[in-house]
Design an enzyme around this catalytic site. Structure first.
Site, PDB file in Angstrom:
ATOM      1  N   SER A 140       3.198  -2.183  10.383  1.00  0.00           N
ATOM      2  CA  SER A 140       4.651  -2.225  10.597  1.00  0.00           C
ATOM      3  C   SER A 140       5.277  -3.564  10.218  1.00  0.00           C
ATOM      4  O   SER A 140       6.186  -4.049  10.893  1.00  0.00           O
ATOM      5  CB  SER A 140       4.998  -1.855  12.051  1.00  0.00           C
ATOM      6  OG  SER A 140       4.598  -0.522  12.313  1.00  0.00           O
ATOM      7  N   GLU A 190      -5.595  -5.112  10.601  1.00  0.00           N
ATOM      8  CA  GLU A 190      -4.574  -4.088  10.818  1.00  0.00           C
ATOM      9  C   GLU A 190      -4.857  -3.346  12.120  1.00  0.00           C
ATOM     10  O   GLU A 190      -5.677  -2.417  12.143  1.00  0.00           O
ATOM     11  CB  GLU A 190      -4.595  -3.085   9.661  1.00  0.00           C
ATOM     12  CG  GLU A 190      -4.277  -3.689   8.313  1.00  0.00           C
ATOM     13  CD  GLU A 190      -3.664  -2.655   7.378  1.00  0.00           C
ATOM     14  OE1 GLU A 190      -2.550  -2.898   6.902  1.00  0.00           O
ATOM     15  OE2 GLU A 190      -4.279  -1.615   7.138  1.00  0.00           O
ATOM     16  N   LYS A 193       0.116   4.278  -0.344  1.00  0.00           N
ATOM     17  CA  LYS A 193      -0.520   5.466   0.247  1.00  0.00           C
ATOM     18  C   LYS A 193      -0.304   6.694  -0.655  1.00  0.00           C
ATOM     19  O   LYS A 193      -0.308   6.566  -1.874  1.00  0.00           O
ATOM     20  CB  LYS A 193      -0.004   5.679   1.679  1.00  0.00           C
ATOM     21  CG  LYS A 193      -0.149   4.406   2.510  1.00  0.00           C
ATOM     22  CD  LYS A 193      -0.015   4.615   3.985  1.00  0.00           C
ATOM     23  CE  LYS A 193      -0.179   3.274   4.700  1.00  0.00           C
ATOM     24  NZ  LYS A 193      -0.154   3.357   6.141  1.00  0.00           N
ATOM     25  N   GLY A 233       2.264   2.218  10.789  1.00  0.00           N
ATOM     26  CA  GLY A 233       3.204   3.322  10.648  1.00  0.00           C
ATOM     27  C   GLY A 233       3.900   3.708  11.946  1.00  0.00           C
ATOM     28  O   GLY A 233       4.525   4.755  12.040  1.00  0.00           O
ATOM     29  N   HIS A 279      -9.663   1.083   4.867  1.00  0.00           N
ATOM     30  CA  HIS A 279      -8.385   1.247   5.570  1.00  0.00           C
ATOM     31  C   HIS A 279      -8.604   2.184   6.763  1.00  0.00           C
ATOM     32  O   HIS A 279      -9.409   3.116   6.687  1.00  0.00           O
ATOM     33  CB  HIS A 279      -7.338   1.825   4.616  1.00  0.00           C
ATOM     34  CG  HIS A 279      -5.959   1.802   5.195  1.00  0.00           C
ATOM     35  ND1 HIS A 279      -5.530   2.758   6.098  1.00  0.00           N
ATOM     36  CD2 HIS A 279      -4.929   0.937   5.049  1.00  0.00           C
ATOM     37  CE1 HIS A 279      -4.289   2.471   6.464  1.00  0.00           C
ATOM     38  NE2 HIS A 279      -3.902   1.374   5.843  1.00  0.00           N
ATOM     39  N   GLU A 301      -6.977   4.573   7.833  1.00  0.00           N
ATOM     40  CA  GLU A 301      -6.767   5.999   7.535  1.00  0.00           C
ATOM     41  C   GLU A 301      -8.010   6.588   6.875  1.00  0.00           C
ATOM     42  O   GLU A 301      -8.345   7.751   7.076  1.00  0.00           O
ATOM     43  CB  GLU A 301      -5.508   6.164   6.665  1.00  0.00           C
ATOM     44  CG  GLU A 301      -4.250   5.971   7.510  1.00  0.00           C
ATOM     45  CD  GLU A 301      -3.041   5.433   6.759  1.00  0.00           C
ATOM     46  OE1 GLU A 301      -3.036   5.437   5.513  1.00  0.00           O
ATOM     47  OE2 GLU A 301      -2.093   4.985   7.442  1.00  0.00           O
ATOM     48  N   ASN A 314       0.865  -1.179   0.000  1.00  0.00           N
ATOM     49  CA  ASN A 314       0.000   0.000   0.000  1.00  0.00           C
ATOM     50  C   ASN A 314       0.904   1.234   0.000  1.00  0.00           C
ATOM     51  O   ASN A 314       1.510   1.560   1.013  1.00  0.00           O
ATOM     52  CB  ASN A 314      -0.883  -0.053   1.266  1.00  0.00           C
ATOM     53  CG  ASN A 314      -1.711   1.205   1.440  1.00  0.00           C
ATOM     54  OD1 ASN A 314      -1.789   2.055   0.554  1.00  0.00           O
ATOM     55  ND2 ASN A 314      -2.342   1.326   2.600  1.00  0.00           N
TER      56      ASN A 314
HETATM   57  P1  PGA Z   1       2.691   0.219   7.674  1.00  0.00           P
HETATM   58  O1  PGA Z   1       1.250   0.433   6.992  1.00  0.00           O
HETATM   59  O2  PGA Z   1       3.242  -1.057   7.127  1.00  0.00           O
HETATM   60  O3  PGA Z   1       3.496   1.435   7.268  1.00  0.00           O
HETATM   61  O4  PGA Z   1       2.471   0.148   9.134  1.00  0.00           O
HETATM   62  C1  PGA Z   1       0.367  -0.632   6.798  1.00  0.00           C
HETATM   63  C2  PGA Z   1      -0.919  -0.156   6.207  1.00  0.00           C
HETATM   64  O5  PGA Z   1      -1.335   0.977   6.501  1.00  0.00           O
HETATM   65  O6  PGA Z   1      -1.575  -0.873   5.426  1.00  0.00           O
END
Ligand code: PGA
Length: 258
Positions: free
Chosen positions: A213, A167, A11, A173, A95, A97, A9
């Site tokens: 992460s 997640e 982003k 992140g 997601h 976010e 992803n």
């Molecule tokens: P990350 O993001 O691996 O940077 O923690 C995962 C995601 O948001 O799908």
């Protein structure tokens, strides 16, 4: 036997030229790897270029979002038809976010999931608890509510085309991943929810990815777990080297014991 799936992803990162450089390096690194599904989800602006770059490779394309209408006066939105047309096979929906910053509810996610399925897209549906919810021991309750409402009303055939990504919001992140035990416990619970709503056959088909992460050095222990069928990778998918390492690890695990 569920095939492991590694999805990147990206982003809101990468211009078109940066995306081309990244995908070309990934392509070179994974060309001899088979037996693992590989998906990249670049920003919308790079999808067209990516779709040409991944032609005749095993890399599939996904979008990071879509709107829940086929077409219409929805300034700034993208329809499932458009992302299908540009070459996407997958779409990330719900997601955290999107749920957090853009106030997407389970109902909104459910509408998107249903329409994505109408266009033969494979939704990667994200669910997961916040740190506060985990600390209040509400993880299972939150995950169950998101599961039930985001995937409401799907037939068995539709459910077979869903990919779930667990997640935990506190792990995204932050560099703080769930331990393999913590993740496996929730993945097992989600699989049981599928048994309860559908049946054991469906629950054995649906892939449940872990996200939050994921890095080359923690992905192996996570994917060794029986109910973890791959990863949705954010930060580590922005660098070809780490993304390739994660895919290579998935290949090694699937060759050895999955
Ligand atoms: P990350 O993001 O691996 O940077 O923690 C995962 C995601 O948001 O799908």
């Amino acid at each position: 036997m569920r095939k492991l799936l590694i999805a990147g992803n990206w982003k809101m990162y990468k211009t078109i030229s940066e995306a081309i450089t990244l995908v070309n390096t990934i392509k070179a690194g994974v060309h001899s790897i088979n037996g693992v599904d590989i998906v990249v989800c670049p920003p919308f602006t790079a999808l067209d270029a990516m779709s040409k770059s991944v032609e005749r490779t095993s890399i599939e394309l996904g979008a990071q979002n879509m709107y829940s209408a086929t077409e219409g006066a929805y300034t700034g939105e993208i329809s499932p038809q458009m992302i299908k047309d540009i070459g996407c096979r997958y779409v990330i929906l719900g997601h955290s976010e999107r749920r957090g910053y853009f106030k997407e509810t389970d109902d909104m996610v459910n509408k998107k999931v249903c329409l994505a399925l109408d266009y033969n897209l494979n939704p990667i549906v994200c669910i997961g608890e916040t740190l506060e919810q985990r600390e209040q021991s509400k993880t299972k309750e939150v995950v169950r509510t998101q599961f039930e409402n985001s995937l409401k009303g799907l037939t068995v055939d539709q459910m077979n085309n869903i990919i779930i990504a667990y997640e935990p919001v506190w792990a995204i992140g932050t560099g703080k991943n769930a331990t393999p035990q913590q993740a496996e416990e929730v993945h097992k619970y989600i699989r049981q929810l599928i048994v309860n709503t559908y049946d054991r056959t469906v629950s054995e088909n649906v892939r449940i990815l872990y996200g939050g992460s994921v890095k080359p050095d923690n992905c192996g222990d996570l994917m060794q777990k029986g109910n973890i069928d791959g990863a949705l990778v954010g930060g580590a998918s922005l660098k070809a080297e780490s993304f390739i390492q994660i895919i290579a690890k998935a290949k090694e695990i699937s060759d050895n014991n999955k």
